[in-house]
Design a protein around this motif. Structure first.
Motif, PDB file in Angstrom:
ATOM      1  N   SER A  42     140.107 104.798  36.186  1.00 15.68           N
ATOM      2  CA  SER A  42     140.103 103.881  37.320  1.00 15.68           C
ATOM      3  C   SER A  42     140.742 104.485  38.561  1.00 15.68           C
ATOM      4  CB  SER A  42     140.822 102.583  36.949  1.00 15.68           C
ATOM      5  OG  SER A  42     142.177 102.842  36.637  1.00 15.68           O
ATOM      6  N   SER A  43     141.622 105.477  38.381  1.00 19.47           N
ATOM      7  CA  SER A  43     142.293 106.099  39.531  1.00 19.47           C
ATOM      8  C   SER A  43     141.704 107.468  39.873  1.00 19.47           C
ATOM      9  CB  SER A  43     143.789 106.247  39.238  1.00 19.47           C
ATOM     10  OG  SER A  43     143.993 107.065  38.088  1.00 19.47           O
ATOM     11  N   TRP A  44     140.606 107.826  39.228  1.00 21.64           N
ATOM     12  CA  TRP A  44     140.044 109.171  39.406  1.00 21.64           C
ATOM     13  C   TRP A  44     139.684 109.447  40.860  1.00 21.64           C
ATOM     14  CZ3 TRP A  44     139.815 113.352  36.382  1.00 21.64           C
ATOM     15  CH2 TRP A  44     138.966 114.395  36.752  1.00 21.64           C
ATOM     16  N   ALA A  45     139.144 108.452  41.545  1.00 25.27           N
ATOM     17  CA  ALA A  45     138.703 108.664  42.929  1.00 25.27           C
ATOM     18  C   ALA A  45     139.872 108.948  43.872  1.00 25.27           C
ATOM     19  CB  ALA A  45     137.935 107.443  43.422  1.00 25.27           C
ATOM     20  N   LEU A  46     141.087 108.513  43.496  1.00 24.87           N
ATOM     21  CA  LEU A  46     142.255 108.712  44.353  1.00 24.87           C
ATOM     22  C   LEU A  46     143.048 109.957  43.978  1.00 24.87           C
ATOM     23  CD1 LEU A  46     143.504 105.026  44.618  1.00 24.87           C
ATOM     24  CD2 LEU A  46     142.376 106.379  46.386  1.00 24.87           C
ATOM     25  N   ARG A  47     142.597 110.690  42.965  1.00 25.10           N
ATOM     26  CA  ARG A  47     143.304 111.908  42.563  1.00 25.10           C
ATOM     27  C   ARG A  47     142.988 113.002  43.580  1.00 25.10           C
ATOM     28  NH1 ARG A  47     141.992 116.541  39.920  1.00 25.10           N
ATOM     29  NH2 ARG A  47     139.848 115.804  39.719  1.00 25.10           N
ATOM     30  N   SER A  48     144.026 113.573  44.193  1.00 29.82           N
ATOM     31  CA  SER A  48     143.820 114.607  45.208  1.00 29.82           C
ATOM     32  C   SER A  48     143.904 116.011  44.619  1.00 29.82           C
ATOM     33  CB  SER A  48     144.854 114.448  46.331  1.00 29.82           C
ATOM     34  OG  SER A  48     146.179 114.472  45.801  1.00 29.82           O
ATOM     35  N   HIS A  49     144.844 116.256  43.722  1.00 28.14           N
ATOM     36  CA  HIS A  49     145.000 117.571  43.103  1.00 28.14           C
ATOM     37  C   HIS A  49     145.875 117.417  41.869  1.00 28.14           C
ATOM     38  CE1 HIS A  49     148.505 117.060  45.756  1.00 28.14           C
ATOM     39  NE2 HIS A  49     149.154 117.727  44.818  1.00 28.14           N
ATOM     40  N   LEU A  50     145.839 118.401  41.008  1.00 26.56           N
ATOM     41  CA  LEU A  50     146.711 118.391  39.841  1.00 26.56           C
ATOM     42  C   LEU A  50     148.070 118.979  40.208  1.00 26.56           C
ATOM     43  CD1 LEU A  50     144.227 119.535  37.042  1.00 26.56           C
ATOM     44  CD2 LEU A  50     145.001 117.203  37.575  1.00 26.56           C
ATOM     45  N   THR A  51     149.078 118.558  39.492  1.00 23.21           N
ATOM     46  CA  THR A  51     150.440 119.009  39.784  1.00 23.21           C
ATOM     47  C   THR A  51     150.589 120.504  39.527  1.00 23.21           C
ATOM     48  OG1 THR A  51     151.311 116.840  39.201  1.00 23.21           O
ATOM     49  CG2 THR A  51     152.872 118.671  39.226  1.00 23.21           C
ATOM     50  N   ASP A  52     151.224 121.174  40.452  1.00 22.46           N
ATOM     51  CA  ASP A  52     151.551 122.586  40.292  1.00 22.46           C
ATOM     52  C   ASP A  52     152.951 122.681  39.690  1.00 22.46           C
ATOM     53  OD1 ASP A  52     151.993 125.277  40.401  1.00 22.46           O
ATOM     54  OD2 ASP A  52     151.946 125.434  42.602  1.00 22.46           O
ATOM     55  N   TRP A  53     153.000 122.983  38.391  1.00 24.76           N
ATOM     56  CA  TRP A  53     154.277 122.980  37.688  1.00 24.76           C
ATOM     57  C   TRP A  53     155.088 124.247  37.929  1.00 24.76           C
ATOM     58  CZ3 TRP A  53     155.689 118.402  36.195  1.00 24.76           C
ATOM     59  CH2 TRP A  53     154.711 117.468  35.852  1.00 24.76           C
ATOM     60  N   THR A  54     154.641 125.099  38.840  1.00 25.09           N
ATOM     61  CA  THR A  54     155.439 126.272  39.230  1.00 25.09           C
ATOM     62  C   THR A  54     156.282 125.988  40.470  1.00 25.09           C
ATOM     63  OG1 THR A  54     153.666 127.190  40.616  1.00 25.09           O
ATOM     64  CG2 THR A  54     153.671 127.795  38.278  1.00 25.09           C
ATOM     65  N   GLN A  55     156.157 124.807  41.061  1.00 22.41           N
ATOM     66  CA  GLN A  55     156.919 124.461  42.251  1.00 22.41           C
ATOM     67  C   GLN A  55     158.385 124.233  41.914  1.00 22.41           C
ATOM     68  OE1 GLN A  55     154.965 120.979  43.721  1.00 22.41           O
ATOM     69  NE2 GLN A  55     153.509 122.130  44.976  1.00 22.41           N
ATOM     70  N   PRO A  56     159.259 124.302  42.930  1.00 19.90           N
ATOM     71  CA  PRO A  56     160.666 123.930  42.712  1.00 19.90           C
ATOM     72  C   PRO A  56     160.764 122.481  42.251  1.00 19.90           C
ATOM     73  CG  PRO A  56     160.409 125.069  44.804  1.00 19.90           C
ATOM     74  CD  PRO A  56     159.017 124.791  44.297  1.00 19.90           C
ATOM     75  N   GLY A  57     161.692 122.228  41.343  1.00 18.27           N
ATOM     76  CA  GLY A  57     161.859 120.876  40.819  1.00 18.27           C
ATOM     77  C   GLY A  57     160.901 120.505  39.719  1.00 18.27           C
ATOM     78  N   ALA A  58     160.143 121.482  39.221  1.00 17.91           N
ATOM     79  CA  ALA A  58     159.136 121.172  38.206  1.00 17.91           C
ATOM     80  C   ALA A  58     159.769 120.681  36.902  1.00 17.91           C
ATOM     81  CB  ALA A  58     158.265 122.400  37.940  1.00 17.91           C
ATOM     82  N   PHE A  59     160.894 121.285  36.516  1.00 14.34           N
ATOM     83  CA  PHE A  59     161.526 120.879  35.254  1.00 14.34           C
ATOM     84  C   PHE A  59     162.003 119.434  35.329  1.00 14.34           C
ATOM     85  CE2 PHE A  59     165.288 120.383  32.549  1.00 14.34           C
ATOM     86  CZ  PHE A  59     164.727 120.677  31.318  1.00 14.34           C
ATOM     87  N   SER A  60     162.630 119.076  36.435  1.00 20.16           N
ATOM     88  CA  SER A  60     163.093 117.699  36.613  1.00 20.16           C
ATOM     89  C   SER A  60     161.919 116.734  36.628  1.00 20.16           C
ATOM     90  CB  SER A  60     163.897 117.584  37.908  1.00 20.16           C
ATOM     91  OG  SER A  60     164.330 116.262  38.111  1.00 20.16           O
ATOM     92  N   ALA A  61     160.819 117.118  37.297  1.00 19.64           N
ATOM     93  CA  ALA A  61     159.636 116.262  37.345  1.00 19.64           C
ATOM     94  C   ALA A  61     159.032 116.093  35.955  1.00 19.64           C
ATOM     95  CB  ALA A  61     158.613 116.851  38.305  1.00 19.64           C
ATOM     96  N   LEU A  62     159.061 117.164  35.146  1.00 18.75           N
ATOM     97  CA  LEU A  62     158.524 117.072  33.795  1.00 18.75           C
ATOM     98  C   LEU A  62     159.370 116.144  32.929  1.00 18.75           C
ATOM     99  CD1 LEU A  62     156.464 118.033  31.714  1.00 18.75           C
ATOM    100  CD2 LEU A  62     157.937 119.993  31.244  1.00 18.75           C
ATOM    101  N   VAL A  63     160.689 116.199  33.111  1.00 20.26           N
ATOM    102  CA  VAL A  63     161.573 115.312  32.351  1.00 20.26           C
ATOM    103  C   VAL A  63     161.321 113.855  32.722  1.00 20.26           C
ATOM    104  CG1 VAL A  63     163.975 114.663  31.909  1.00 20.26           C
ATOM    105  CG2 VAL A  63     163.338 117.081  32.023  1.00 20.26           C
ATOM    106  N   THR A  64     161.147 113.582  34.012  1.00 23.20           N
ATOM    107  CA  THR A  64     160.863 112.206  34.437  1.00 23.20           C
ATOM    108  C   THR A  64     159.515 111.739  33.898  1.00 23.20           C
ATOM    109  OG1 THR A  64     159.928 112.988  36.539  1.00 23.20           O
ATOM    110  CG2 THR A  64     162.257 112.400  36.524  1.00 23.20           C
ATOM    111  N   LEU A  65     158.552 112.644  33.783  1.00 24.98           N
ATOM    112  CA  LEU A  65     157.259 112.294  33.192  1.00 24.98           C
ATOM    113  C   LEU A  65     157.434 111.863  31.736  1.00 24.98           C
ATOM    114  CD1 LEU A  65     153.925 114.225  33.623  1.00 24.98           C
ATOM    115  CD2 LEU A  65     154.692 113.559  31.356  1.00 24.98           C
ATOM    116  N   LEU A  66     158.201 112.638  30.981  1.00 20.53           N
ATOM    117  CA  LEU A  66     158.440 112.293  29.584  1.00 20.53           C
ATOM    118  C   LEU A  66     159.217 110.990  29.458  1.00 20.53           C
ATOM    119  CD1 LEU A  66     159.361 115.840  28.179  1.00 20.53           C
ATOM    120  CD2 LEU A  66     157.216 114.577  27.868  1.00 20.53           C
ATOM    121  N   LEU A  67     160.193 110.785  30.356  1.00 20.64           N
ATOM    122  CA  LEU A  67     160.945 109.534  30.342  1.00 20.64           C
ATOM    123  C   LEU A  67     160.039 108.346  30.659  1.00 20.64           C
ATOM    124  CD1 LEU A  67     164.338 110.461  32.061  1.00 20.64           C
ATOM    125  CD2 LEU A  67     163.962 109.818  29.671  1.00 20.64           C
ATOM    126  N   SER A  68     159.101 108.537  31.580  1.00 20.11           N
ATOM    127  CA  SER A  68     158.158 107.469  31.897  1.00 20.11           C
ATOM    128  C   SER A  68     157.368 107.059  30.666  1.00 20.11           C
ATOM    129  CB  SER A  68     157.193 107.921  33.005  1.00 20.11           C
ATOM    130  OG  SER A  68     157.866 108.133  34.217  1.00 20.11           O
TER     131      SER A  68
END
Length: 213
Positions: A42-68
């Motif tokens: 349902s949200s496919w049309a609003l997807r702009s790009h996939l997350t670049d997990w090599t960016q700064p803060g990627a580890f913290s973002a991954l932890v928040t994803l798992l917590l979600s």
């Protein structure tokens, strides 16, 4: 009524067999298997790009994803538990602690700089808001159908917990196509979308899962 046997026969003939509910763990697993693909589609049309997990803060973002994912699963489990008479409601203190950790990690991730073009602007925040709503609305329908089948001893609490689960699952899907760093306005729109989904779940489901419905 003097003829009790006749009355009992009438009640017996109108009674229908009750289907046994699945265990809560199976209901949660089925809910996850349904809502995540539906939210992605349902949200496919609003997807702009996939997350670049090599960016700064990627580890913290991954932890928040798992917590979600953990918080969303726990919240819907708590919602389903309230449908079972004689079962103690799921204790939500640990979910509240995880949610606090999720919030602190997101706030800490705002310290990273070098945003991409348009990131942190009001328009970007609106895009995230609409993404979470488009991902979450099918989840609302699925959750109300699941709760309607079992009713609930505490309809308001069941719907509030289901809304929390939907909000965190929508946030999980957003994390898969979002910058790893956050900005205050952008994150405020994330929170606004989550609160909107909770309100929509409550308002849309309050007439569907009452015990007398």
């Amino acid at each position: 009524m003097r003829n009790h046997d006749r009355f009992i026969d009438q009640l017996s003939s109108s009674a229908r067999p009750v289907k046994r509910l699945w265990p809560v763990s199976w209901r949660v697993a089925s809910w996850i298997a349904l809502v995540l693909p539906c939210g992605m589609l349902s949200s496919w049309a609003l997807r702009s790009h996939l997350t670049d997990w090599t960016q700064p803060g990627a580890f913290s973002a991954l932890v928040t994803l798992l917590l979600s994912f953990i918080i969303g699963s726990g919240a819907i489990a708590g919602s389903f538990m309230l449908s079972l008479a004689g079962r103690a409601p799921l204790r939500l203190k640990w979910l509240a602690l995880l949610a606090l950790g999720w919030l602190l990690l997101n706030l800490g991730n705002m310290t990273y700089s070098a945003p991409s073009a348009g990131s942190g602007q009001f328009g970007e925040g609106i895009h995230c808001y609409l993404f979470m709503l488009s991902a979450g609305l099918p989840m609302v329908a699925i959750s109300i159908i699941a709760l309607h089948r079992s009713r609930s001893l505490y309809p308001g609490r069941s719907l509030a917990l289901a809304g929390c689960g939907i909000a965190f699952m929508s946030s999980l899907l957003l994390s898969l196509c979002h910058e790893t760093h956050l900005h205050a306005l952008d994150f405020a729109m994330h929170l606004a979308a989550g609160l909107t989904l909770i309100a929509v779940t409550f308002l849309a489901g309050r007439h569907w899962i009452r015990l007398d419905s």
